[in-house]
Design a protein around this motif. Structure first.
Motif, PDB file in Angstrom:
ATOM      1  N   HIS A  28      53.283  58.887 -60.520  1.00  0.00           N
ATOM      2  CA  HIS A  28      53.596  59.915 -59.520  1.00  0.00           C
ATOM      3  C   HIS A  28      52.296  60.593 -59.082  1.00  0.00           C
ATOM      4  O   HIS A  28      51.381  60.757 -59.875  1.00  0.00           O
ATOM      5  CB  HIS A  28      54.548  60.973 -60.095  1.00  0.00           C
ATOM      6  CG  HIS A  28      55.868  60.427 -60.473  1.00  0.00           C
ATOM      7  ND1 HIS A  28      56.262  60.302 -61.787  1.00  0.00           N
ATOM      8  CD2 HIS A  28      56.895  59.941 -59.729  1.00  0.00           C
ATOM      9  CE1 HIS A  28      57.467  59.777 -61.829  1.00  0.00           C
ATOM     10  NE2 HIS A  28      57.874  59.544 -60.602  1.00  0.00           N
ATOM     11  N   GLY A  29      52.224  60.960 -57.828  1.00  0.00           N
ATOM     12  CA  GLY A  29      51.113  61.774 -57.367  1.00  0.00           C
ATOM     13  C   GLY A  29      49.985  61.073 -56.662  1.00  0.00           C
ATOM     14  O   GLY A  29      49.130  61.730 -56.090  1.00  0.00           O
ATOM     15  N   ASP A  30      49.905  59.759 -56.694  1.00  0.00           N
ATOM     16  CA  ASP A  30      48.830  59.054 -55.990  1.00  0.00           C
ATOM     17  C   ASP A  30      47.464  59.609 -56.389  1.00  0.00           C
ATOM     18  O   ASP A  30      46.623  59.925 -55.554  1.00  0.00           O
ATOM     19  CB  ASP A  30      49.057  59.159 -54.477  1.00  0.00           C
ATOM     20  CG  ASP A  30      48.132  58.250 -53.677  1.00  0.00           C
ATOM     21  OD1 ASP A  30      47.676  57.235 -54.225  1.00  0.00           O
ATOM     22  OD2 ASP A  30      47.858  58.580 -52.506  1.00  0.00           O
ATOM     23  N   LEU A  31      47.234  59.717 -57.711  1.00  0.00           N
ATOM     24  CA  LEU A  31      46.027  60.378 -58.212  1.00  0.00           C
ATOM     25  C   LEU A  31      44.859  59.442 -58.517  1.00  0.00           C
ATOM     26  O   LEU A  31      43.730  59.909 -58.659  1.00  0.00           O
ATOM     27  CB  LEU A  31      46.375  61.174 -59.473  1.00  0.00           C
ATOM     28  CG  LEU A  31      47.456  62.246 -59.293  1.00  0.00           C
ATOM     29  CD1 LEU A  31      47.794  62.876 -60.636  1.00  0.00           C
ATOM     30  CD2 LEU A  31      47.008  63.290 -58.291  1.00  0.00           C
ATOM     31  N   ALA A  32      45.115  58.137 -58.655  1.00  0.00           N
ATOM     32  CA  ALA A  32      44.031  57.233 -59.045  1.00  0.00           C
ATOM     33  C   ALA A  32      44.190  55.845 -58.427  1.00  0.00           C
ATOM     34  O   ALA A  32      44.289  54.844 -59.133  1.00  0.00           O
ATOM     35  CB  ALA A  32      43.973  57.136 -60.565  1.00  0.00           C
ATOM     36  N   PRO A  33      44.187  55.731 -57.092  1.00  0.00           N
ATOM     37  CA  PRO A  33      44.318  54.406 -56.484  1.00  0.00           C
ATOM     38  C   PRO A  33      43.130  53.518 -56.849  1.00  0.00           C
ATOM     39  O   PRO A  33      41.977  53.952 -56.754  1.00  0.00           O
ATOM     40  CB  PRO A  33      44.375  54.687 -54.983  1.00  0.00           C
ATOM     41  CG  PRO A  33      43.842  56.058 -54.807  1.00  0.00           C
ATOM     42  CD  PRO A  33      44.037  56.784 -56.094  1.00  0.00           C
TER      43      PRO A  33
END
Length: 168
Positions: A129-134
Motif C-alpha cells: 500500500h502507498g506506492d512508497l518504493a517503486p
C-alpha cells in the motif's frame, strides 16, 4: 592444393553432420496440478514436477518464454496480518537441467515479463500500500545476474525494458 580440398570437404561433412543432429530440448507445456505443484514438460515428453515453495499459496501465472527454454511464475505468500489477499514476492524461473532461479526483493512483485526472446526477465516491485518504493529490475535468465535496475516511476528517459510493466 589437394590437402586444402580435403579440409574443405571434411569441414562441409562436419557441418552437415552437425545440422543433422537432434534438436535441443525445449519446454512444450507447463501447468499447475491440483496440489499446487507446477509441471514442466519438455519436448521429449518428460514431466518435471516442481513442488510449491514453503509457505506458498495461490499458485498461478505460469509463463513459458518465447525461446521455450524457461518457464517462470510468481510465488505468493499469505499476508493475513495486513491484507485479505496473498502477496506475490518472488519470481521463480525454471530452465531445463538448471537449478531454480529465485528473484525478488521481498516487496510485492506486481508484474513481470520475458524480454529478448526469453533470455532476460524484467519485473516491477513496490510496497503493498502507498506506492512508497517503486523498483524495476532486469535480469539475465541464464546466469541470474542483474543487468539493470530503476528506482522510482518510469519517465521518458527510463530504459525501454521497463515499459509495459503494470504498475497497479
Amino acid at each position: 592444393m589437394y590437402f586444402t580440398g580435403v579440409r574443405v570437404a571434411l569441414f562441409i561433412a562436419l557441418m552437415l553432420l552437425c545440422g543433422a543432429s537432434p534438436k535441443s530440448k525445449s519446454i512444450s507445456k507447463a501447468y499447475v496440478d491440483p496440489s499446487g505443484a507446477r509441471h514442466i514438460v519438455d519436448s521429449d515428453g518428460r514431466d518435471v514436477k516442481v513442488p510449491k515453495e514453503r509457505g506458498e499459496v495461490d499458485p498461478s501465472d505460469l509463463v513459458i518464454a518465447e525461446d521455450k527454454q524457461s518457464a517462470g511464475w510468481r510465488v505468493s505468500y499469505d499476508n493475513s496480518c495486513c491484507t485479505s489477499y496473498s502477496i506475490p514476492q518472488i519470481l521463480v524461473i525454471y530452465r531445463l537441467k538448471q537449478p531454480l532461479l529465485h528473484l525478488g526483493n521481498l516487496q510485492m512483485l506486481v508484474s513481470w515479463k520475458y524480454l529478448a526472446g526469453g533470455k532476460q526477465v524484467a519485473f516491477y516491485t513496490n510496497t503493498v500500500h502507498g506506492d512508497l518504493a517503486p523498483h524495476f529490475s532486469l535480469y539475465d535468465v541464464r546466469t541470474g545476474r542483474m543487468l539493470d535496475q530503476l528506482d522510482g516511476h518510469p519517465s521518458e528517459t527510463s530504459p525501454a525494458w521497463a515499459d509495459g510493466l503494470d504498475q497497479q
